[in-house]
Design a protein around this motif. Structure first.
Motif, PDB file in Angstrom:
ATOM      1  N   PHE A   1       0.823  -1.204   0.000  1.00 22.06           N
ATOM      2  CA  PHE A   1       0.000   0.000   0.000  1.00 22.06           C
ATOM      3  C   PHE A   1       0.861   1.260   0.000  1.00 22.06           C
ATOM      4  O   PHE A   1       0.457   2.282  -0.545  1.00 22.06           O
ATOM      5  CB  PHE A   1      -0.991  -0.011   1.167  1.00 22.06           C
TER       6      PHE A   1
ATOM      7  N   ARG B   1       2.370  -8.077  -6.662  1.00 21.59           N
ATOM      8  CA  ARG B   1       1.487  -6.910  -6.677  1.00 21.59           C
ATOM      9  C   ARG B   1       0.132  -7.308  -6.106  1.00 21.59           C
ATOM     10  O   ARG B   1      -0.238  -8.470  -6.119  1.00 21.59           O
ATOM     11  CB  ARG B   1       1.349  -6.329  -8.077  1.00 21.59           C
ATOM     12  N   LEU B   2      -0.575  -6.304  -5.601  1.00 21.54           N
ATOM     13  CA  LEU B   2      -1.919  -6.533  -5.084  1.00 21.54           C
ATOM     14  C   LEU B   2      -2.877  -6.860  -6.228  1.00 21.54           C
ATOM     15  O   LEU B   2      -2.786  -6.283  -7.304  1.00 21.54           O
ATOM     16  CB  LEU B   2      -2.435  -5.286  -4.366  1.00 21.54           C
TER      17      LEU B   2
ATOM     18  N   LYS C   1      -7.127  -7.220  -7.252  1.00 23.78           N
ATOM     19  CA  LYS C   1      -8.332  -6.452  -6.883  1.00 23.78           C
ATOM     20  C   LYS C   1      -8.778  -6.830  -5.473  1.00 23.78           C
ATOM     21  O   LYS C   1      -9.184  -5.969  -4.686  1.00 23.78           O
ATOM     22  CB  LYS C   1      -9.467  -6.710  -7.879  1.00 23.78           C
TER      23      LYS C   1
ATOM     24  N   GLU D   1      -6.446  -5.086  -3.136  1.00 26.00           N
ATOM     25  CA  GLU D   1      -6.734  -3.653  -3.085  1.00 26.00           C
ATOM     26  C   GLU D   1      -7.969  -3.356  -2.240  1.00 26.00           C
ATOM     27  O   GLU D   1      -8.076  -2.277  -1.645  1.00 26.00           O
ATOM     28  CB  GLU D   1      -6.916  -3.104  -4.501  1.00 26.00           C
TER      29      GLU D   1
ATOM     30  N   ALA E   1      -7.702  -1.958   1.378  1.00 30.60           N
ATOM     31  CA  ALA E   1      -7.268  -0.588   1.672  1.00 30.60           C
ATOM     32  C   ALA E   1      -8.004   0.026   2.861  1.00 30.60           C
ATOM     33  O   ALA E   1      -7.355   0.578   3.757  1.00 30.60           O
ATOM     34  CB  ALA E   1      -7.390   0.287   0.432  1.00 30.60           C
TER      35      ALA E   1
END
Length: 110
Positions: free
Chosen positions: A31, A80-81, A83, A86, A89
């Motif tokens: 993040f 990588r993140l 969906k 994400e 968050a």
């Protein structure tokens, strides 16, 4: 919170993915910085390779992270993140806000 069977409650299922302090600190890096390489995470977190590898694998298996090769010889990966990742968050923001409001600063280390 509604009453659900404790053997299959959403908090239990989420904790099976999130698991421990290392997972939260690993996610923090995504993040803050976006896609990360294994060595970058190891250098920043000072975590053993076996522990880091296991946590990344768990996050990948649960659809929170994905990995892409950036070197064939030797094989190297960037994470990588997804969906789904994400979507964490607001959770990470809430944990950060709670930490700022309810925990003291750690002492400086030499």
């Amino acid at each position: 919170m509604n009453q659900q069977p404790r053997e299959n409650c959403p908090v239990l299922r989420a904790s099976n993915v999130m698991g421990d302090q290392w997972v939260l600190l690993i996610l923090r890096e995504f993040f803050l910085e976006g896609p990360r390489r294994f060595q970058d995470l190891q250098d920043i977190l000072k975590i053993s390779p076996n522990t880091l590898s296991g946590r990344l694998r768990r996050l990948e298996e649960n659809g929170v992270l994905e990995r892409q090769a950036y070197s064939q010889n030797p094989p190297r990966w960037e994470y990588r993140l997804t969906k789904r990742g994400e979507a964490l968050a607001p959770v990470m923001s809430a944990i950060r806000a709670w930490g700022e409001a309810h925990t003291p600063d750690l002492p400086d280390t030499p």
